[in-house]
Design an enzyme around this catalytic site. Sequence first.
Site, PDB file in Angstrom:
ATOM      1  N   LYS A  82       0.829  -1.213   0.000  1.00  0.00           N
ATOM      2  CA  LYS A  82       0.000   0.000   0.000  1.00  0.00           C
ATOM      3  C   LYS A  82       0.865   1.264   0.000  1.00  0.00           C
ATOM      4  CE  LYS A  82      -2.670   1.156   3.833  1.00  0.00           C
ATOM      5  NZ  LYS A  82      -2.604   2.581   4.140  1.00  0.00           N
ATOM      6  N   SER A  83       1.866   1.296   0.865  1.00  0.00           N
ATOM      7  CA  SER A  83       2.699   2.514   0.971  1.00  0.00           C
ATOM      8  C   SER A  83       3.427   2.792  -0.339  1.00  0.00           C
ATOM      9  CB  SER A  83       3.732   2.345   2.088  1.00  0.00           C
ATOM     10  OG  SER A  83       3.101   2.304   3.330  1.00  0.00           O
ATOM     11  N   ARG A 136       2.823   5.980  -3.309  1.00  0.00           N
ATOM     12  CA  ARG A 136       3.903   6.871  -3.751  1.00  0.00           C
ATOM     13  C   ARG A 136       4.102   6.779  -5.264  1.00  0.00           C
ATOM     14  NH1 ARG A 136       4.225   5.737   1.532  1.00  0.00           N
ATOM     15  NH2 ARG A 136       5.389   7.109   2.940  1.00  0.00           N
ATOM     16  N   GLY A 141      -5.449   8.409   4.785  1.00  0.00           N
ATOM     17  CA  GLY A 141      -4.582   9.454   5.339  1.00  0.00           C
ATOM     18  C   GLY A 141      -3.341   9.640   4.488  1.00  0.00           C
ATOM     19  N   GLN A 180       4.401   9.615   6.469  1.00  0.00           N
ATOM     20  CA  GLN A 180       3.506  10.401   5.603  1.00  0.00           C
ATOM     21  C   GLN A 180       3.932  11.867   5.598  1.00  0.00           C
ATOM     22  OE1 GLN A 180      -0.414   9.616   7.133  1.00  0.00           O
ATOM     23  NE2 GLN A 180      -0.467   7.540   6.301  1.00  0.00           N
ATOM     24  N   ASP A 213       1.712  -0.306  12.078  1.00  0.00           N
ATOM     25  CA  ASP A 213       0.564  -0.949  11.425  1.00  0.00           C
ATOM     26  C   ASP A 213       0.385  -2.414  11.848  1.00  0.00           C
ATOM     27  OD1 ASP A 213      -0.002   1.404  10.118  1.00  0.00           O
ATOM     28  OD2 ASP A 213       1.073   0.851   8.294  1.00  0.00           O
ATOM     29  N   ARG A 258      -7.094   2.739  17.814  1.00  0.00           N
ATOM     30  CA  ARG A 258      -6.766   1.306  17.777  1.00  0.00           C
ATOM     31  C   ARG A 258      -6.429   0.744  19.157  1.00  0.00           C
ATOM     32  NH1 ARG A 258      -3.621   1.145  11.874  1.00  0.00           N
ATOM     33  NH2 ARG A 258      -5.551   1.008  10.675  1.00  0.00           N
TER      34      ARG A 258
HETATM   35  C1  S3P Z   1       2.307   5.199   6.115  1.00  0.00           C
HETATM   36  C2  S3P Z   1       2.813   5.670   7.300  1.00  0.00           C
HETATM   37  C3  S3P Z   1       2.196   5.380   8.595  1.00  0.00           C
HETATM   38  C4  S3P Z   1       1.292   4.165   8.515  1.00  0.00           C
HETATM   39  C5  S3P Z   1       0.344   4.224   7.349  1.00  0.00           C
HETATM   40  C6  S3P Z   1       1.128   4.319   6.051  1.00  0.00           C
HETATM   41  C7  S3P Z   1       2.983   5.580   4.874  1.00  0.00           C
HETATM   42  O1  S3P Z   1       1.438   6.491   9.022  1.00  0.00           O
HETATM   43  O2  S3P Z   1       0.563   4.013   9.713  1.00  0.00           O
HETATM   44  O3  S3P Z   1      -0.473   3.071   7.298  1.00  0.00           O
HETATM   45  O4  S3P Z   1       2.719   4.976   3.817  1.00  0.00           O
HETATM   46  O5  S3P Z   1       3.814   6.501   4.924  1.00  0.00           O
HETATM   47  P1  S3P Z   1       2.128   7.777   9.750  1.00  0.00           P
HETATM   48  O6  S3P Z   1       2.959   8.486   8.751  1.00  0.00           O
HETATM   49  O7  S3P Z   1       0.960   8.597  10.220  1.00  0.00           O
HETATM   50  O8  S3P Z   1       2.932   7.201  10.883  1.00  0.00           O
END
Ligand code: S3P
Length: 433
Positions: free
Chosen positions: A26-27, A31, A98, A171, A319, A350
Amino acid sequence: MPAAATERLIQPARNIQGSLRLPGDKSISHRYALLGGLAEGTTRLTNFSTGADCASSLACVGALGALVTHSSDGSVEITGAAGHFRPSASPLDCGNSGSTMRMLSGLLAAQSGAFTLAGDASLSRRPMERIRKPLAQMGARVELTDGHAPITIHGAPLTAIDYATPIPSAQVKTALLFAGLQASGTTTVGESVRTRDHGELALRAFGATIQRSLDSVSIAGGQPLHAIEGAVPGDISSAAFFLCAAALFPGSNLIFDALGLNPTRATLLDVLTALGAHIGVLNLEDKHGELVGVVQVNAPPQGLTGTTISGALSAQLIDELPVLAAIGPYTRNGIRIRDAKELRVKESDRIALVAANLRAMGAEVEEFDDGLDVPGGQTLHGAEIDSGGDHRIAMAFSVAALRATGDTLIRGAESAAISFPEFFDLLDRITER
Ligand code: S3P
């Protein structure tokens, strides 16, 4: 449109066995979608995340002038906006994501025009001041709604800053690097805990030069991005649910092919090893700077021990903490989590939801402002689980249910599709009953 609420019945398991190849991380998918959306040329991605969150990132860059097409073989093509997004007439819908909202804000801060980003009820409760403040310091006007979304960004020519993130957040770091890419001067982001570095690796993959030290990363403004062709590694945070499930059943044997093993993401493998599980890693390869490999897990015959997760580990495992807490009762010495206050501002609170759902299954658990104590050596019974619409809670308690006595009903099971639509089908495939 939000998916209709669904429930899933999870029956106790006898064993976990199988071999899986998981959809893309996902991350990394976020990007690649966002940078591909801004780059010059056509980016071609295979094994892109199938989750609704990453679809939100694709839809947003589509609304901003990139051309996104899905092929029948599951690959995604993005013809980028060549450095210039066009304002969209309606608000950009970030859904539950987010990552989309925060990282896209970084890209938009330097673009000309006004952009509004909105999200669902959960996303509209999450803190956004953490991106407003540094982006405003760089010169953008960022209007929040009471500290939250909807966000309106009035893009402006940006000036580089030197910024230390007050809370570890990949993020926020990525949003600032995305803004810094378009600023005049060199932007430096410092962090006290090294968070996942997919933003840095993705920027390099798309042709930008960045400098890294142990605790900071710098990017010079004015660098163009060029499209890439790539395969997204399997999502280790999705694998986490199955890795933890397999670690619970002596005699289990689970293998993942082409799994993302970036060291800033693979801490769970160290924790499972410390708990006594046998983890094998082979066939390592580099894909655009991301480590990919085969992972095999077997449970220890004597069961898992227990551990404390605190400090930097909590940020790196953020996570994976819900599922680690959910299997805590089945360890011998329990799972203790501290320094994880960020869990309270994820898709749900959570800490509160893990505690409430463990109690619903009959577990003893103590809740702290920044964590949980889950004693080991407990027997849980099936129960009704309230996922709170949070994908990781729904999946974590589906794993806890495998070792409970009696059946467990997961309410809000549809939320798994935020990151991992295939979760329940694959869980069925590897579970022996
Ligand atoms: C993520 C960073 C994390 C993580 C989220 C994905 C990312 O959040 O919890 O699921 O892809 O950079 P934070 O940046 O708020 O820690």
